[in-house]
Scaffold this motif. Structure first.
Motif, PDB file in Angstrom:
ATOM      1  N   LYS A 215      59.041  75.501  30.085  1.00 50.21           N
ATOM      2  CA  LYS A 215      59.080  74.092  29.675  1.00 50.21           C
ATOM      3  C   LYS A 215      59.314  73.936  28.175  1.00 50.21           C
ATOM      4  O   LYS A 215      60.049  73.051  27.740  1.00 50.21           O
ATOM      5  CB  LYS A 215      57.797  73.386  30.108  1.00 50.21           C
ATOM      6  CG  LYS A 215      57.715  73.180  31.618  1.00 50.21           C
ATOM      7  CD  LYS A 215      56.492  72.364  32.016  1.00 50.21           C
ATOM      8  CE  LYS A 215      56.522  72.065  33.515  1.00 50.21           C
ATOM      9  NZ  LYS A 215      55.331  71.271  33.938  1.00 50.21           N
ATOM     10  N   LYS A 219      62.593  72.276  26.374  1.00 48.34           N
ATOM     11  CA  LYS A 219      62.473  71.177  25.402  1.00 48.34           C
ATOM     12  C   LYS A 219      63.352  71.435  24.184  1.00 48.34           C
ATOM     13  O   LYS A 219      63.811  70.506  23.519  1.00 48.34           O
ATOM     14  CB  LYS A 219      61.013  71.023  24.945  1.00 48.34           C
ATOM     15  CG  LYS A 219      60.120  70.294  25.921  1.00 48.34           C
ATOM     16  CD  LYS A 219      58.716  70.190  25.340  1.00 48.34           C
ATOM     17  CE  LYS A 219      57.716  69.694  26.366  1.00 48.34           C
ATOM     18  NZ  LYS A 219      56.327  69.729  25.815  1.00 48.34           N
ATOM     19  N   GLU A 264      54.941  73.134  39.845  1.00 49.81           N
ATOM     20  CA  GLU A 264      55.315  72.534  38.560  1.00 49.81           C
ATOM     21  C   GLU A 264      56.766  72.052  38.546  1.00 49.81           C
ATOM     22  O   GLU A 264      57.335  71.825  37.483  1.00 49.81           O
ATOM     23  CB  GLU A 264      55.101  73.552  37.440  1.00 49.81           C
ATOM     24  CG  GLU A 264      53.652  73.928  37.214  1.00 49.81           C
ATOM     25  CD  GLU A 264      52.815  72.785  36.645  1.00 49.81           C
ATOM     26  OE1 GLU A 264      53.400  71.907  35.959  1.00 49.81           O
ATOM     27  OE2 GLU A 264      51.601  72.773  36.905  1.00 49.81           O
TER      28      GLU A 264
END
Length: 484
Positions: A215, A219, A264
């Motif tokens: 993640k 980003k 997730e």
């Protein structure tokens, strides 16, 4: 009624004829095609150099005294995923020391399809490896909840280089990551170095760690295609390492990593098992793939080439046997480099030939992609915080600022520059052991046939496709790519 039936039959015939024509158009043909030959050879100035433009002519039964390469384009196998190298901390730290001019040259050399060799794969590390200036972590030691998780360390050198590589490659590089070790508090030996195992009470924490990494990198605008469970899970190294038996890796994937990624909303991320040498890959495949609850999370198997540490030969057949036993699972070469750096051997030709031999065998045995280790190291074969200095295809002399291109760079380039994404490997065989060969049919209809001569003599060979052939000369200790 009969009239309508006749019209309908005529319609079906027309559709079938058009379908056959379309299929015929897609089938590879040598008609009217020219062959461009690119050559790299020892004791010459030939480096990915265009050396010949040839034509096809009629062929007949070759004699036993002739040497031939046979290509059968209608027999297609695996789809090509790409070729690339690893952007480690070491590579990124050395890259940052180069002048802007040399940085541009370096990026083009690897990632530009016209100016360089067109890399399309990228491997990187989760936390530190031996090819970092020192050990480091994304969390504070003991942080089971991962509240201190930060990739700030990578933002200094590694992430900027990855972003520039992606940009140079046209905006896309299939990127995957591997951990070398969990944090010391999660391990049986209380140390990120020297092996040890992941303690069961930290299985979930470690699975969450992968999620955090993916993640955070995404980003930053770096899409993560997948991850391997563990780099070299059967090697107790003096550097960052962690041991998983086949059963332990199976259970970690089945009960923690796979379900956690899915929960997730990262279920599309590919999980690569093993990520170690060819010697034990069959056992690992048997254990993990025979468990459907574990296997459902696994994309395929990664492997390295260091099994000859024991003094034996490379175990190429093991790759073929995994492919034969589990054809629904993919195979990816995830790491290889020439060990034991010696600056006197920058241009040692055998290093390049090691790449050529491995790549041809691995592709012929079903591998879909091939990833080298460090893309760049310094004049000492580092930095490496435990003294495990190695070769890279390109080195930078940080005292002079110059880049040093080794034979390995050109051997890799004979594949990566000419085989395009989604190409299909096609049946290729040679009539004498002095030559090695593989072929890929690109989606634009061009064929790339790689031929390697590992002997001390120039060889004249036939390239035979159906009833057509051309005659080619390859120098001693050379590699060629024929594009047609």
């Amino acid at each position: 009624m009969k009239k309508n039936t006749l019209k309908f039959l005529c319609f079906l015939f027309t559709v079938s004829a058009l379908a056959q024509q379309t299929k015929a158009k897609k089938e590879f043909t040598t008609n009217g095609k020219k062959i461009t030959v690119y050559t790299t050879a020892e004791n010459t100035n030939l480096r990915l150099t265009s050396t010949d433009n040839l034509s096809f002519s009629a062929s007949k039964q070759p004699l036993e005294t002739e040497i031939s390469v046979f290509v059968e384009p209608t027999k297609k196998f695996q789809t090509f995923m790409g070729i690339g190298g690893a952007i480690t901390d070491a590579s990124a730290e050395i890259f940052a020391k180069l002048s802007k001019e040399k940085q541009t040259e370096f990026l083009n050399a690897y990632y530009d399809k016209q100016k360089g060799i067109g890399y399309s794969l990228l491997r990187t590390t989760i936390q530190s490896s031996d090819f970092s200036s020192g050990s480091y972590s994304y969390i504070k030691e003991g942080d089971k909840e991962l509240k201190t998780f930060s990739i700030d360390h990578d933002r200094q050198f590694r992430i900027p280089l990855i972003k520039q590589a992606i940009q140079t490659a046209g905006g896309k590089l299939l990127t995957y990551a591997a951990p070398w070790s969990p944090n010391a508090f999660m391990k049986s030996n209380g140390n990120v170095l020297k092996g040890g195992t992941l303690l069961p009470e930290y299985y979930q924490t470690w699975a969450n760690f992968y999620v955090k990494f993916i993640k955070e990198y995404e980003k930053e605008g770096i899409p993560i295609w997948g991850t391997s469970t563990q780099n070299e899970p059967m090697a107790v190294q003096t550097w960052e390492s962690c041991i998983y038996t086949a059963e332990a890796e199976r259970d970690f994937i089945k009960n923690f990593l796979g379900p956690t990624l899915k929960k997730e909303k990262l279920g599309d991320k590919k999980i690569i098992v093993w990520d170690h040498n060819r010697d034990l890959m069959n056992y690992r495949a048997n254990v993990i793939y025979s468990d459907p609850e574990a296997a459902k999370y696994v994309w395929g198997m990664g492997f390295h080439w260091y099994e000859n540490w024991s003094g034996g030969d490379s175990m190429f057949d093991n790759v073929a046997k995994v492919n034969e036993a589990y054809p629904d699972k993919k195979l990816l070469f995830t790491e290889g480099c020439v060990e034991k750096f010696d600056a006197a051997k920058y241009q040692f030709w055998g290093n390049g030939e090691r790449y050529g031999i491995s790549m041809i065998n691995d592709f012929n045995n079903g591998t879909v992609g091939w990833t080298d280790w460090n893309i760049l190291l310094d004049q000492n074969g580092g930095p490496n915080h435990v003294g495990n200095f190695c070769f890279a295809p390109i080195h930078a002399d940080t005292t002079t600022g110059e880049l040093i291109y080794t034979p390995s760079y050109y051997y890799i380039g004979h594949f990566s520059k000419f085989i395009r994404l989604n190409a299909k490997r096609v049946s290729t065989a040679v009539s004498r052991s002095g030559l090695l060969s593989t072929s890929f049919l690109n989606t634009d209809g061009t064929m790339a046939t790689i031929v390697m001569n590992k002997t001390d003599k120039e060889i004249t060979y036939n390239l035979i496709i159906a009833t057509e052939k051309t005659v080619v000369k390859i120098p001693a200790h050379a590699i060629q790519t024929l594009v047609y």
